[in-house]
Design an enzyme around this catalytic site. Structure first.
Site, PDB file in Angstrom:
ATOM      1  N   HIS A 313       1.023  -0.996  -0.328  1.00  0.00           N
ATOM      2  CA  HIS A 313      -0.081   0.025  -0.225  1.00  0.00           C
ATOM      3  C   HIS A 313       1.337   1.403  -0.145  1.00  0.00           C
ATOM      4  CE1 HIS A 313      -2.815   2.737   1.332  1.00  0.00           C
ATOM      5  NE2 HIS A 313      -4.039   1.738   0.547  1.00  0.00           N
ATOM      6  N   ASP A 371      -7.688  -4.219  -0.392  1.00  0.00           N
ATOM      7  CA  ASP A 371      -8.393  -4.717  -1.641  1.00  0.00           C
ATOM      8  C   ASP A 371      -7.926  -6.487  -1.559  1.00  0.00           C
ATOM      9  OD1 ASP A 371      -8.139  -2.043  -2.855  1.00  0.00           O
ATOM     10  OD2 ASP A 371      -6.655  -2.074  -3.107  1.00  0.00           O
TER      11      ASP A 371
END
Length: 437
Positions: A313, A371
């Protein structure tokens, strides 16, 4: 803002006098150097491509510490909220600053559910789209069109008008997302059922048909509700900054949220979970679990264009705190639906195991992110891949409107106007067309 006793001194080698710049302290996180008077005092701008070192506002809503893997909504850790609150409680918190008591929660739920219906003419607006249009393009249009129903004659400088707009957006977004889905598959629209919870109502509008009664599964509702909570806000990301920048012109709030949806659509932002499922489908098509090590080898190859989606991320340099919660939910859903042996889910779990154990990924902190797991959960719930980002937009709407409200009521509120470093041609004359090369 609290000014620090420390000052920053900016020196120049071209004879420009030194200047002192104030420093302000946040309650947590990095201090900021105030450069608002920099241009007036020096005639110079700062350069910060992507605004990675620039605080564009002060905010009380969300705090992220990427190194610690910490995410706070109004000071509450995301882990506590996900385990102890439902999504509408989180909505109340983000908008009002505090969690509701029992009476406030009941009143808020009734208020939101009272506004779930959309104008019947929205159906005719939908008919202008192709059936195979991406749902995000449809949703962008639908939310933008809401400005035509709640138009500029409404004075959004008034607190009550802004409050009504906020409630309308939270309440109607599930209806609009479900309508976009139903239109794409050619099924009749399902009207809201206000006797259900917010999330159960959305699932019914998505999956029910007039042919049979829809049965609510509490565990699956809770799973989707958690997805909403984990995506409700995420500080000054691209789409939130878009909403703030668009809203800073005084535009209709529905138009500002539509702009945020358009930004969220990008694969580097809200479309990441969609890109993750597409990656898993491609691995499955090329041999699945038996060939996964070939895929991993390509990911590690510097000369390869193969990318690992759903891992790592930009903000979190440690494990994404939302991913821990989503992983827990993922396994609950797979067990509930008996999907542990589904080929794509087995592939995903194998990829997860490799990433958590392989030194290449561990050393680079390429852990599975939110995600990765939310895409798996949504697929298990029956939500098509192309709808993933719409679900994200539904959840993020409350964060956008909380940020919009905070900006509108900020005494330092101004229209956004970023600067630039111009590197083009200097002033020149237009040559006659006969001598142009």
């Amino acid at each position: 803002m609290i000014e620090s006793d420390i000052k920053a001194k900016l020196s120049f080698s071209d004879g420009t006098p030194d200047i002192d710049l104030p420093i302000y302290k946040g309650t947590v996180g990095p201090d900021v150097i105030d450069i608002r008077k920099l241009y007036g005092q020096t005639g110079k701008f700062t350069y910060d491509s992507g605004f990675l070192s620039t605080a564009s506002c002060n905010s009380k809503i969300t705090y992220i510490d990427g190194d610690k893997g910490e995410l706070l909504y109004r000071g509450y850790p995301i882990e506590d909220l996900a385990h102890n609150c439902d999504f509408l409680e989180v909505c109340y918190l983000l908008i009002n600053g505090e969690l509701p008591n029992a009476a406030q929660k009941k009143d808020f739920e009734e208020l939101v559910m009272h506004h779930t219906m959309v104008h019947e003419q929205m159906q005719f607006f939908l008919r202008g789209f192709r059936r195979d249009a991406h749902p995000m393009s449809v949703l962008t249009g639908l939310v933008g069109a809401m400005a035509a129903f709640y138009h500029d004659e409404i004075d959004y400088s008034q607190p009550h008008a802004r409050e009504v707009a906020q409630i309308r957006l939270i309440a109607k977004m599930p209806t609009l997302v479900a309508m976009a889905y139903k239109y794409s598959v050619g099924q009749p629209f399902i009207y809201p059922d206000n006797s259900l919870s917010y999330t159960a109502n959305f699932m019914r509008m998505m999956f029910a048909t007039p042919c049979e009664e829809y049965k609510v599964n509490p565990l699956l509702v809770r799973a989707l509700d958690r997805i909403f909570t984990l995506h409700a806000d995420h500080e000054q990301n691209a789409s939130t900054s878009t909403v703030r920048l668009c809203g800073s012109s005084g535009t209709n709030p529905f138009a500002a949220i539509s702009a945020g949806i358009a930004c969220l659509w990008g694969p580097a932002h809200g479309g990441a979970n969609e890109a993750c499922l597409q990656m898993l489908n491609e691995i499955q098509a090329n041999g699945g679990v038996e060939k996964i090590h070939e895929f991993i080898a390509q990911v590690k190859d510097k000369n390869s264009s193969v990318r690992l989606m759903g891992f790592g991320h930009r903000v979190y340099k440690n494990f994404d705190p939302r991913a821990k919660l989503m992983r827990e939910t993922c396994y609950e859903v797979l067990n509930e639906l008996g999907l542990q042996d589904d080929p794509l889910f087995k592939l995903a779990m194998t990829l997860e195991k490799i990433a958590l154990e392989d030194d290449y990924f561990v050393s680079r902190k390429l852990y599975p992110n939110v995600d990765f797991y939310s895409g798996i959960v949504q697929r298990a719930l029956g939500i098509p891949t192309e709808m993933f980002t719409c679900v994200f937009a539904l959840a993020r709407t409350v964060g956008w409107i909380a940020q919009w409200e905070e900006m509108i009521t900020d005494p330092e509120y101004k229209i956004g106007r970023p600067r630039q470093l111009y590197v083009g041609e200097t002033s020149r004359k237009v040559p006659n067309i006969t001598v142009r090369k």
